[in-house]
Design an enzyme around this catalytic site. Structure first.
Site, short mmCIF file in Angstrom:
data_model
loop_
_atom_site.label_atom_id
_atom_site.label_comp_id
_atom_site.label_asym_id
_atom_site.label_seq_id
_atom_site.Cartn_x
_atom_site.Cartn_y
_atom_site.Cartn_z
NE ARG A 21 -3.53 0.26 2.61
CZ ARG A 21 -4.19 0.54 3.74
NH1 ARG A 21 -4.35 -0.41 4.65
NH2 ARG A 21 -4.67 1.73 3.95
CE LYS A 334 31.04 13.48 4.92
NZ LYS A 334 32.18 12.69 5.41
#
Length: 447
Positions: A21, A334
């Site tokens: 679904r 980072k």
């Protein structure tokens, strides 16, 4: 509690459902809420209450088993219904009490699970279940009770008009003595249109055994099932509301709470201030007094006390920002460790780098940390000044108190206290600028 009075409790989590679904190739249990799979949320709550956990998965679901680790998994090779799924974990029931939960009910709190177990353990109670009063009962099964005792659960399709008027609805979660649960599960039959063994039939079997069945009510936001993308969005909204409220209750200021999105593991200390439109991915810790300004995105990082992040900053995994540091607009970090008082205020990228205390990184500075194959490290000392529009080509080391001239490309070590210039010499030709522009204009006019 003494060892002699200890009564173990086991939670069986049903996670064999497909994402049909959801229109997804990913199993339902792995659909994400607040930065993590639904199953992980339920495991966390259940682990706070139950002594043993076991997860029932479908065949070819190694990814679900990975999320379930370190808890054991059993495989339901044939999907024959929820009672059949629960029975696959029978070997793990042991003694004591057993509760059966659903991975697509991911928002049940530890407090609600504890209340369920407490109700089951009251004298005379043979079976306890979770129920709710949703704003729209819709097609939920109705809980028919008399003087607090559950008599039966009626599916909407089988209910009379009077029964459909009942607003107490079944959430599907059951808890019973292990021996009773085994007996009832084995007695479930598949005499229904789908030929499946339904867990809800255990309620009828318990009542037939003259066991007292009790319902524990909880909020719809906790017990709502998640079977479609729209229900997933509703669950996300409910979970975000809960996470935001918890943060504010713990002393965090959210200027516009409805615009801030948190991961389930986000840790915000007291007196942190979060401006509007901030997103926290998994693995973020922010210490006391830090400010996260508008439109910033943080994941897998740590921000220490008094630091200011943003606006429009991006902190990526393995990043640590020191006390009272300043990370400004359109700065990306980072795998970077920035010490106390570092300033990176404008338009810069710092990756795979260590920056010493009180160093200033000028606007437009880029660390070239990737050569297309490997990542390389950059080390910048304390009290260093890196001029605007500098390019630091890793691997490179810059010493303490050095000065990098604006516009430099740095490829070699810069010793402490040194001045480094890595740019071409400027050449100025008088009047040539005007002559060049005039020639271009004439060319344009003459076609």
């Amino acid at each position: 509690m003494s060892h002699s009075s200890f009564r173990p409790a086991t939670a069986v989590l049903l996670a064999a459902g497909l994402g049909t679904r959801m229109k997804s190739s990913r199993p339902k249990a792995l659909q994400h809420l607040a930065g993590g799979p639904m199953l992980a949320h339920l495991l966390k709550s259940a682990a706070e209450v139950f002594d043993r956990l076991v997860v029932v998965i479908g065949p070819d679901m190694a990814d679900v088993a990975e999320v379930a680790a370190p808890y054991p998994v059993v495989v339901q090779h044939d999907r024959l219904g929820t009672a059949h799924a629960a029975l696959q974990a029978e070997q793990w029931f042991g003694d004591g009490d057993v509760a059966v939960l659903y991975a697509d009910n991911p928002l049940i709190s530890a407090q609600t699970l504890a209340a369920l177990l407490e109700e089951r353990r009251k004298p005379g109670v043979g079976l306890a279940l979770l129920a709710m009063r949703p704003a729209d009962p819709a097609r939920y099964g109705r809980v028919v009770a008399n003087a607090g005792n559950v008599e039966r659960i009626v599916e909407w399709s089988d209910a009379t008009a009077e029964e459909r008027a009942i607003d107490l609805c079944n959430a599907g979660v059951l808890c019973a003595d292990a021996a009773d649960f085994r007996r009832w599960l084995h007695a479930v039959r598949n005499h229904n249109a789908k030929g499946e063994f339904y867990l809800t039939d255990v309620v009828d079997l318990a009542v037939a055994d003259h066991a007292q069945v009790r319902a524990v009510e909880a909020a719809e936001d906790e017990l709502r099932g998640v079977n479609s993308r729209s229900e997933l969005a509703q669950a996300e909204a409910a979970l975000q509301k809960r996470l935001r409220q918890n943060a504010m209750d713990n002393g965090v200021t959210l200027v516009a709470p409805e615009t801030v999105f948190l991961a389930s593991d986000t840790q915000l200390a007291a007196d942190v201030l979060v401006e509007p439109n901030v997103v926290f991915g998994p693995g973020v810790t922010v210490h006391e007094g830090a400010v996260i300004r508008a439109f910033s995105h943080l994941e897998g990082c740590e921000v220490h006390a008094g630091a200011v992040i943003g606006p429009y900053a991006r902190l990526r995994p393995e990043t640590s920002v020191g006390e009272n540091a300043r990370i400004g607009n359109f700065v990306e970090l980072k795998s970077a460790t920035l010490a106390e008082g570092v300033k990176v205020n404008h338009l810069s990228y710092i990756g795979n780098a260590q920056v010493g205390a009180h160093t200033n990184i000028g606007a437009g500075t880029i660390v070239c940390n990737y050569d297309g194959v490997f990542k390389h490290n950059t080390s910048i000392g304390k009290n260093t000044f890196v001029g605007s529009n500098s390019v630091l080509v890793a691997p490179v080391e810059i010493g303490d108190n050095a000065l990098i001239a604006a516009g430099s490309t740095i490829t070699d070590t810069v010793p402490a206290d040194a001045l480094a210039l890595g740019r071409a010499r400027q050449t100025t030709k008088p009047e040539r600028g005007k002559l060049f522009k005039d020639a271009l204009k004439a060319k344009k006019e003459n076609g």
